[in-house]
Design a protein around this motif. Structure first.
Motif, PDB file in Angstrom:
ATOM      1  N   GLY A 120      -3.843  10.365   4.165  1.00 23.88           N
ATOM      2  CA  GLY A 120      -5.257  10.125   3.914  1.00 23.88           C
ATOM      3  C   GLY A 120      -5.634  10.551   2.511  1.00 23.88           C
ATOM      4  N   VAL A 121      -6.902  10.395   2.171  1.00 22.20           N
ATOM      5  CA  VAL A 121      -7.392  10.747   0.842  1.00 22.20           C
ATOM      6  C   VAL A 121      -8.165  12.066   0.871  1.00 22.20           C
ATOM      7  CG1 VAL A 121      -8.793   9.925  -1.100  1.00 22.20           C
ATOM      8  CG2 VAL A 121      -7.456   8.318   0.215  1.00 22.20           C
ATOM      9  N   GLY A 122      -8.423  12.588   2.064  1.00 14.87           N
ATOM     10  CA  GLY A 122      -9.129  13.858   2.173  1.00 14.87           C
ATOM     11  C   GLY A 122     -10.581  13.759   1.742  1.00 14.87           C
ATOM     12  N   LEU A 179     -10.509   7.439   5.501  1.00 18.24           N
ATOM     13  CA  LEU A 179      -9.577   6.396   5.082  1.00 18.24           C
ATOM     14  C   LEU A 179      -8.159   6.914   5.253  1.00 18.24           C
ATOM     15  CD1 LEU A 179      -8.767   3.729   3.617  1.00 18.24           C
ATOM     16  CD2 LEU A 179      -9.067   4.973   1.462  1.00 18.24           C
ATOM     17  N   VAL A 180      -7.370   6.155   5.990  1.00 18.08           N
ATOM     18  CA  VAL A 180      -5.975   6.509   6.233  1.00 18.08           C
ATOM     19  C   VAL A 180      -5.120   5.285   5.931  1.00 18.08           C
ATOM     20  CG1 VAL A 180      -4.285   7.231   7.980  1.00 18.08           C
ATOM     21  CG2 VAL A 180      -6.601   8.177   8.008  1.00 18.08           C
ATOM     22  N   GLY A 181      -3.933   5.518   5.409  1.00 21.40           N
ATOM     23  CA  GLY A 181      -3.024   4.415   5.126  1.00 21.40           C
ATOM     24  C   GLY A 181      -1.642   4.668   5.679  1.00 21.40           C
ATOM     25  N   CYS A 182      -1.012   3.602   6.131  1.00 21.79           N
ATOM     26  CA  CYS A 182       0.382   3.654   6.606  1.00 21.79           C
ATOM     27  C   CYS A 182       1.186   2.654   5.787  1.00 21.79           C
ATOM     28  CB  CYS A 182       0.449   3.308   8.091  1.00 21.79           C
ATOM     29  SG  CYS A 182       2.138   3.143   8.722  1.00 21.79           S
ATOM     30  N   MET A 183       2.294   3.111   5.238  1.00 22.73           N
ATOM     31  CA  MET A 183       3.120   2.227   4.414  1.00 22.73           C
ATOM     32  C   MET A 183       4.563   2.232   4.901  1.00 22.73           C
ATOM     33  SD  MET A 183       3.531   2.148   0.264  1.00 22.73           S
ATOM     34  CE  MET A 183       2.177   1.001  -0.043  1.00 22.73           C
ATOM     35  N   ILE A 204      -4.937   5.950  -2.003  1.00 24.38           N
ATOM     36  CA  ILE A 204      -4.185   5.987  -0.744  1.00 24.38           C
ATOM     37  C   ILE A 204      -2.867   5.212  -0.852  1.00 24.38           C
ATOM     38  CG2 ILE A 204      -5.434   4.029   0.288  1.00 24.38           C
ATOM     39  CD1 ILE A 204      -3.987   7.165   2.067  1.00 24.38           C
ATOM     40  N   VAL A 205      -2.884   4.103  -1.585  1.00 26.55           N
ATOM     41  CA  VAL A 205      -1.651   3.333  -1.761  1.00 26.55           C
ATOM     42  C   VAL A 205      -0.640   4.125  -2.583  1.00 26.55           C
ATOM     43  CG1 VAL A 205      -0.614   1.295  -2.841  1.00 26.55           C
ATOM     44  CG2 VAL A 205      -2.704   1.068  -1.487  1.00 26.55           C
ATOM     45  N   ASN A 206      -1.074   4.639  -3.726  1.00 26.74           N
ATOM     46  CA  ASN A 206      -0.131   5.336  -4.606  1.00 26.74           C
ATOM     47  C   ASN A 206       0.402   6.620  -3.992  1.00 26.74           C
ATOM     48  OD1 ASN A 206      -0.409   3.301  -6.431  1.00 26.74           O
ATOM     49  ND2 ASN A 206      -1.687   4.449  -7.867  1.00 26.74           N
ATOM     50  N   HIS A 207      -0.442   7.302  -3.209  1.00 20.85           N
ATOM     51  CA  HIS A 207       0.040   8.489  -2.493  1.00 20.85           C
ATOM     52  C   HIS A 207       1.192   8.101  -1.561  1.00 20.85           C
ATOM     53  CE1 HIS A 207      -0.989  12.575  -0.633  1.00 20.85           C
ATOM     54  NE2 HIS A 207       0.095  12.149  -0.023  1.00 20.85           N
ATOM     55  N   CYS A 208       0.998   7.037  -0.805  1.00 24.29           N
ATOM     56  CA  CYS A 208       2.037   6.599   0.132  1.00 24.29           C
ATOM     57  C   CYS A 208       3.284   6.103  -0.591  1.00 24.29           C
ATOM     58  CB  CYS A 208       1.490   5.496   1.039  1.00 24.29           C
ATOM     59  SG  CYS A 208       0.271   6.070   2.248  1.00 24.29           S
ATOM     60  N   VAL A 209       3.096   5.379  -1.694  1.00 23.43           N
ATOM     61  CA  VAL A 209       4.237   4.906  -2.491  1.00 23.43           C
ATOM     62  C   VAL A 209       5.089   6.080  -2.946  1.00 23.43           C
ATOM     63  CG1 VAL A 209       4.887   3.893  -4.730  1.00 23.43           C
ATOM     64  CG2 VAL A 209       3.190   2.751  -3.286  1.00 23.43           C
ATOM     65  N   GLU A 219     -22.825   1.447   5.873  1.00 23.35           N
ATOM     66  CA  GLU A 219     -23.101   2.368   4.772  1.00 23.35           C
ATOM     67  C   GLU A 219     -21.904   2.570   3.843  1.00 23.35           C
ATOM     68  OE1 GLU A 219     -24.839   6.001   6.059  1.00 23.35           O
ATOM     69  OE2 GLU A 219     -26.301   5.025   7.362  1.00 23.35           O
ATOM     70  N   ILE A 220     -20.817   1.835   4.102  1.00 25.02           N
ATOM     71  CA  ILE A 220     -19.617   1.967   3.258  1.00 25.02           C
ATOM     72  C   ILE A 220     -19.341   0.638   2.568  1.00 25.02           C
ATOM     73  CG2 ILE A 220     -17.197   2.669   3.200  1.00 25.02           C
ATOM     74  CD1 ILE A 220     -17.538   3.597   6.054  1.00 25.02           C
ATOM     75  N   GLU A 221     -18.986   0.725   1.312  1.00 25.01           N
ATOM     76  CA  GLU A 221     -18.591  -0.481   0.574  1.00 25.01           C
ATOM     77  C   GLU A 221     -17.113  -0.744   0.866  1.00 25.01           C
ATOM     78  OE1 GLU A 221     -20.338  -2.171  -2.080  1.00 25.01           O
ATOM     79  OE2 GLU A 221     -22.104  -0.942  -2.290  1.00 25.01           O
ATOM     80  N   ILE A 222     -16.845  -1.252   2.073  1.00 25.14           N
ATOM     81  CA  ILE A 222     -15.456  -1.463   2.494  1.00 25.14           C
ATOM     82  C   ILE A 222     -14.729  -2.425   1.555  1.00 25.14           C
ATOM     83  CG2 ILE A 222     -13.997  -2.421   4.324  1.00 25.14           C
ATOM     84  CD1 ILE A 222     -15.942  -1.255   6.350  1.00 25.14           C
ATOM     85  N   TYR A 223     -15.453  -3.421   1.088  1.00 25.51           N
ATOM     86  CA  TYR A 223     -14.838  -4.393   0.185  1.00 25.51           C
ATOM     87  C   TYR A 223     -14.262  -3.706  -1.052  1.00 25.51           C
ATOM     88  CZ  TYR A 223     -14.241  -8.426  -2.879  1.00 25.51           C
ATOM     89  OH  TYR A 223     -13.710  -9.366  -3.736  1.00 25.51           O
ATOM     90  N   GLU A 224     -14.986  -2.722  -1.605  1.00 22.73           N
ATOM     91  CA  GLU A 224     -14.522  -2.014  -2.795  1.00 22.73           C
ATOM     92  C   GLU A 224     -13.246  -1.228  -2.512  1.00 22.73           C
ATOM     93  OE1 GLU A 224     -15.764  -2.203  -5.987  1.00 22.73           O
ATOM     94  OE2 GLU A 224     -16.858  -3.867  -5.060  1.00 22.73           O
ATOM     95  N   ILE A 225     -13.190  -0.611  -1.327  1.00 18.09           N
ATOM     96  CA  ILE A 225     -11.985   0.135  -0.940  1.00 18.09           C
ATOM     97  C   ILE A 225     -10.786  -0.802  -0.856  1.00 18.09           C
ATOM     98  CG2 ILE A 225     -10.886   1.549   0.840  1.00 18.09           C
ATOM     99  CD1 ILE A 225     -13.712   2.503   1.631  1.00 18.09           C
ATOM    100  N   ILE A 226     -10.973  -1.934  -0.167  1.00 18.87           N
ATOM    101  CA  ILE A 226      -9.876  -2.885   0.015  1.00 18.87           C
ATOM    102  C   ILE A 226      -9.473  -3.500  -1.324  1.00 18.87           C
ATOM    103  CG2 ILE A 226      -9.124  -5.003   1.180  1.00 18.87           C
ATOM    104  CD1 ILE A 226      -9.468  -2.572   3.011  1.00 18.87           C
ATOM    105  N   LYS A 227     -10.431  -3.698  -2.206  1.00 20.12           N
ATOM    106  CA  LYS A 227     -10.124  -4.212  -3.541  1.00 20.12           C
ATOM    107  C   LYS A 227      -9.184  -3.255  -4.271  1.00 20.12           C
ATOM    108  CE  LYS A 227     -13.345  -4.506  -6.812  1.00 20.12           C
ATOM    109  NZ  LYS A 227     -14.556  -4.967  -7.546  1.00 20.12           N
ATOM    110  N   GLY A 228      -9.442  -1.948  -4.146  1.00 20.56           N
ATOM    111  CA  GLY A 228      -8.564  -0.958  -4.756  1.00 20.56           C
ATOM    112  C   GLY A 228      -7.184  -0.946  -4.120  1.00 20.56           C
ATOM    113  N   ILE A 229      -7.145  -1.056  -2.796  1.00 19.46           N
ATOM    114  CA  ILE A 229      -5.867  -1.127  -2.082  1.00 19.46           C
ATOM    115  C   ILE A 229      -5.049  -2.318  -2.558  1.00 19.46           C
ATOM    116  CG2 ILE A 229      -4.839  -1.634   0.185  1.00 19.46           C
ATOM    117  CD1 ILE A 229      -7.035   0.144   1.420  1.00 19.46           C
ATOM    118  N   ASP A 230      -5.697  -3.478  -2.622  1.00 18.99           N
ATOM    119  CA  ASP A 230      -5.010  -4.699  -3.051  1.00 18.99           C
ATOM    120  C   ASP A 230      -4.496  -4.578  -4.482  1.00 18.99           C
ATOM    121  OD1 ASP A 230      -4.421  -7.659  -2.632  1.00 18.99           O
ATOM    122  OD2 ASP A 230      -5.734  -7.747  -4.389  1.00 18.99           O
ATOM    123  N   LYS A 231      -5.307  -4.002  -5.344  1.00 19.57           N
ATOM    124  CA  LYS A 231      -4.916  -3.831  -6.749  1.00 19.57           C
ATOM    125  C   LYS A 231      -3.657  -2.979  -6.870  1.00 19.57           C
ATOM    126  CE  LYS A 231      -6.833  -2.185 -11.163  1.00 19.57           C
ATOM    127  NZ  LYS A 231      -8.052  -1.605 -11.809  1.00 19.57           N
TER     128      LYS A 231
END
Length: 329
Positions: free
Chosen positions: A50-52, A140-144, A71-76, A100-112
């Motif tokens: 997670g990002v804490g 926010l949690v990520g699994c890679m 979250i992506v780079n941490h997992c990488v 209340e969350i800009e989910i699109y912005e989070i996913i944009k960062g993940i995709d980038k």
């Protein structure tokens, strides 16, 4: 001030991890990512993180794309510490109110970040749970999942005399934010405060750095024996994960120039030196350990990349403490 005063007990977390370790297959114990054999020569690797509470600052400041990168780079980096390259990623976003969350912005960062590693977002989960999360809060949690060959699995067996080098972090990465936020609140520090020529808020939200492109070529050439991602638990807690029985690591930071952001946190929060190195990466986001015979090759490799690396210490015979750290003067 100490991390525990901010509500985070690293020692208890380590105690819990030791208790549940019996449920983990032997090949995955103590590693930064789990490993699963799929055939004679190939393995899958998996990690989740997670990002804490960096999330809270990111939401307050209005930069959620960055935590997607985090979250992506941490997992990488965790996959890299077992010798794997990333294949695909899944996210989990939960909140009291998804509106209340800009989910699109989070996913944009993940995709980038995934595109930087030729990896893919293949799915995820969004959950709205007002009875679980405080108002406006989210997680926010990520699994890679990655892949690696048997011959490239690290850590390899270390020996006395192996060298320990460090590579710079981009900033705090994703650790220590509960303590940082408490210091900011208790000392009434403005996020607009200037540290050098940059604002505090901008320094705190610099995305987690990925070390994949600079380290993976060395891993597949078997030039690196171990990688240590400096995350929760700091230097001692993470370095000891790659040490074999009968070995110790001796680390010397006396001549290392710690970045100003860490000095600012320590001074404002009156945080003891030892605690700083237990909570934060202090400017070193990844440690690599390799044989003395490969030192010239590796130094020339990084010089060609124009990437500074810092000699931090050596592997020694065990003398009563797994990781001995000499702090700054």
């Amino acid at each position: 001030m100490r991390y525990k005063e901010a509500g985070v007990d690293i020692d208890y977390a380590d105690f819990i991890k030791k208790r549940i370790k019996k449920f983990i297959p032997e090949i995955s114990k103590g590693r930064f990512a789990g490993i699963y054999k799929i055939n004679k020569d190939n393995y899958l690797a998996a990690t989740v993180d997670g990002v804490g509470t960096k999330l809270i600052l990111a939401k307050e400041i209005g930069y959620l794309e960055g935590i997607g990168i985090d979250i992506v780079n941490h997992c990488v980096n965790d996959l890299l510490c077992v010798g794997a390259r990333p294949l695909f990623f899944l996210d989990y976003i939960a909140s009291s109110n998804l509106k209340e969350i800009e989910i699109y912005e989070i996913i944009k960062g993940i995709d980038k970040a995934l595109k930087e590693h030729d990896a893919f977002l293949i799915g995820g989960e969004t959950a709205e749970m007002p009875d679980i999360y405080n108002k406006s809060m989210f997680d926010l949690v990520g699994c890679m999942i990655g892949i690696l060959k048997k011959e490239n699995i690290i850590p390899k067996k270390l020996k006395e005399g192996d060298l320990i080098y460090g590579i710079s972090s981009s900033g705090l990465h994703t650790n220590g934010f509960s303590l940082v936020r408490k210091i900011i609140k208790d000392k009434n520090i403005s996020l607009e405060t200037k540290i050098g020529n940059k604002k505090l808020k901008n320094l705190l939200l610099i995305p987690h750095r990925s070390y994949f492109k600079i380290l993976y070529p060395l891993i597949i050439k078997n030039r690196i024996k171990a990688c240590v991602h400096i995350t929760g638990g700091g230097f001692e807690g993470n370095i000891k994960r790659v040490l074999d029985e009968g070995l110790s690591a001796e680390i010397d930071f006396k001549d290392f120039e710690v970045p100003e952001i860490f000095k600012f946190i320590q001074e404002m929060g009156e945080v003891p030196e030892e605690e700083m190195f237990k909570v934060f990466n202090m400017g070193i986001g990844m440690i690599i350990i390799f044989s003395k015979k490969d030192e010239d090759y590796i130094k020339k490799y990084f010089k060609k990349l124009n990437e500074p690396v810092y000699f931090l210490g050596v592997i020694k015979k065990f003398y009563g403490k797994k990781v001995k750290i000499y702090y700054r003067r």
